[in-house]
Design an enzyme around this catalytic site. Sequence first.
Site, PDB file in Angstrom:
ATOM      1  N   ASP A  31       0.849  -1.191   0.000  1.00 24.60           N
ATOM      2  CA  ASP A  31       0.000   0.000   0.000  1.00 24.60           C
ATOM      3  C   ASP A  31       0.889   1.247   0.000  1.00 24.60           C
ATOM      4  O   ASP A  31       1.877   1.324   0.727  1.00 24.60           O
ATOM      5  CB  ASP A  31      -0.912   0.001   1.230  1.00 24.60           C
ATOM      6  CG  ASP A  31      -2.061   0.978   1.088  1.00 24.60           C
ATOM      7  OD1 ASP A  31      -3.219   0.539   0.994  1.00 24.60           O
ATOM      8  OD2 ASP A  31      -1.802   2.200   1.058  1.00 24.60           O
ATOM      9  N   ILE A  32       0.522   2.207  -0.834  1.00 21.91           N
ATOM     10  CA  ILE A  32       1.340   3.413  -0.995  1.00 21.91           C
ATOM     11  C   ILE A  32       1.299   4.299   0.251  1.00 21.91           C
ATOM     12  O   ILE A  32       2.190   5.123   0.473  1.00 21.91           O
ATOM     13  CB  ILE A  32       0.865   4.190  -2.256  1.00 21.91           C
ATOM     14  CG1 ILE A  32       1.966   5.072  -2.810  1.00 21.91           C
ATOM     15  CG2 ILE A  32      -0.398   4.984  -1.977  1.00 21.91           C
ATOM     16  CD1 ILE A  32       1.675   5.594  -4.212  1.00 21.91           C
ATOM     17  N   ASN A  87     -12.866  -3.042   2.435  1.00 22.14           N
ATOM     18  CA  ASN A  87     -13.799  -1.919   2.466  1.00 22.14           C
ATOM     19  C   ASN A  87     -14.752  -2.047   1.278  1.00 22.14           C
ATOM     20  O   ASN A  87     -14.308  -2.290   0.144  1.00 22.14           O
ATOM     21  CB  ASN A  87     -13.043  -0.593   2.398  1.00 22.14           C
ATOM     22  CG  ASN A  87     -12.156  -0.388   3.614  1.00 22.14           C
ATOM     23  OD1 ASN A  87     -12.554  -0.701   4.732  1.00 22.14           O
ATOM     24  ND2 ASN A  87     -10.958   0.121   3.397  1.00 22.14           N
ATOM     25  N   GLY A  93     -15.832   2.990   3.343  1.00 18.70           N
ATOM     26  CA  GLY A  93     -14.488   3.551   3.261  1.00 18.70           C
ATOM     27  C   GLY A  93     -13.718   3.144   2.020  1.00 18.70           C
ATOM     28  O   GLY A  93     -12.512   3.392   1.919  1.00 18.70           O
ATOM     29  N   GLN A  94     -14.406   2.545   1.039  1.00 21.71           N
ATOM     30  CA  GLN A  94     -13.698   2.139  -0.185  1.00 21.71           C
ATOM     31  C   GLN A  94     -13.412   3.366  -1.036  1.00 21.71           C
ATOM     32  O   GLN A  94     -14.322   4.168  -1.309  1.00 21.71           O
ATOM     33  CB  GLN A  94     -14.544   1.134  -0.981  1.00 21.71           C
ATOM     34  CG  GLN A  94     -13.818   0.560  -2.183  1.00 21.71           C
ATOM     35  CD  GLN A  94     -14.624  -0.530  -2.898  1.00 21.71           C
ATOM     36  OE1 GLN A  94     -15.797  -0.753  -2.588  1.00 21.71           O
ATOM     37  NE2 GLN A  94     -14.002  -1.186  -3.855  1.00 21.71           N
ATOM     38  N   HIS A 100     -10.235  -5.410  -3.365  1.00 30.01           N
ATOM     39  CA  HIS A 100      -8.917  -5.717  -2.819  1.00 30.01           C
ATOM     40  C   HIS A 100      -9.048  -6.018  -1.341  1.00 30.01           C
ATOM     41  O   HIS A 100      -9.951  -5.520  -0.669  1.00 30.01           O
ATOM     42  CB  HIS A 100      -7.938  -4.557  -3.044  1.00 30.01           C
ATOM     43  CG  HIS A 100      -8.450  -3.228  -2.552  1.00 30.01           C
ATOM     44  ND1 HIS A 100      -9.334  -2.474  -3.269  1.00 30.01           N
ATOM     45  CD2 HIS A 100      -8.216  -2.545  -1.409  1.00 30.01           C
ATOM     46  CE1 HIS A 100      -9.621  -1.373  -2.600  1.00 30.01           C
ATOM     47  NE2 HIS A 100      -8.960  -1.394  -1.448  1.00 30.01           N
ATOM     48  N   HIS A 102      -6.963  -5.785   2.222  1.00 31.19           N
ATOM     49  CA  HIS A 102      -5.815  -5.229   2.947  1.00 31.19           C
ATOM     50  C   HIS A 102      -5.289  -6.302   3.902  1.00 31.19           C
ATOM     51  O   HIS A 102      -6.060  -6.948   4.616  1.00 31.19           O
ATOM     52  CB  HIS A 102      -6.235  -4.026   3.795  1.00 31.19           C
ATOM     53  CG  HIS A 102      -6.751  -2.851   3.028  1.00 31.19           C
ATOM     54  ND1 HIS A 102      -6.010  -1.705   2.827  1.00 31.19           N
ATOM     55  CD2 HIS A 102      -7.942  -2.638   2.405  1.00 31.19           C
ATOM     56  CE1 HIS A 102      -6.727  -0.829   2.132  1.00 31.19           C
ATOM     57  NE2 HIS A 102      -7.909  -1.368   1.864  1.00 31.19           N
TER      58      HIS A 102
END
Length: 114
Positions: A31-32, A87, A93-94, A100, A102
């Site tokens: 994750d960035i 999410n 909260g998507q 995907h 997390h």
Amino acid sequence: MKTDCLFCKIIAGELPCDQVYSDEHVIVFEDINPKAPVHLLIVPREHIISLNALEEKHDGLMGHIMRLLPKLAKEQGLDKGFRTIINTGSGGGQIVFHLHVHLLGGGGLGGTGF
Ligand code: AMP
Ligand code: ZN
């Protein structure tokens, strides 16, 4: 592939990522904006918007992802455990509308996670 989808562009190699795993069904990258020392995203190669768009044909894919998660966690050294989050929709909260999972861990993740 959906041409305006960030994760489809990453999958197609049009945008960079820090990839840690790949197979015919998924790619996994960092994750960035990590929320924990380990924060990976497990992303199906197929463009599926969210859990709401899953169909019976995706059962094998989702099982594959569930079984991959503990393997990735082990590879990342998360021997004390890990957290998974999906999410769904703006209310969940998507922000990237390509399904995907997390995978988080590596310190400070106690309690319920809310
Ligand atoms: P979500 O809120 O579940 O849609 O999470 C989307 C996640 O994608 C967030 O944690 C972002 O930090 C992450 N993200 C956004 N752009 C990128 C990118 N280019 N590479 C890696 N992760 C990204
Ligand atoms: Zn996509």
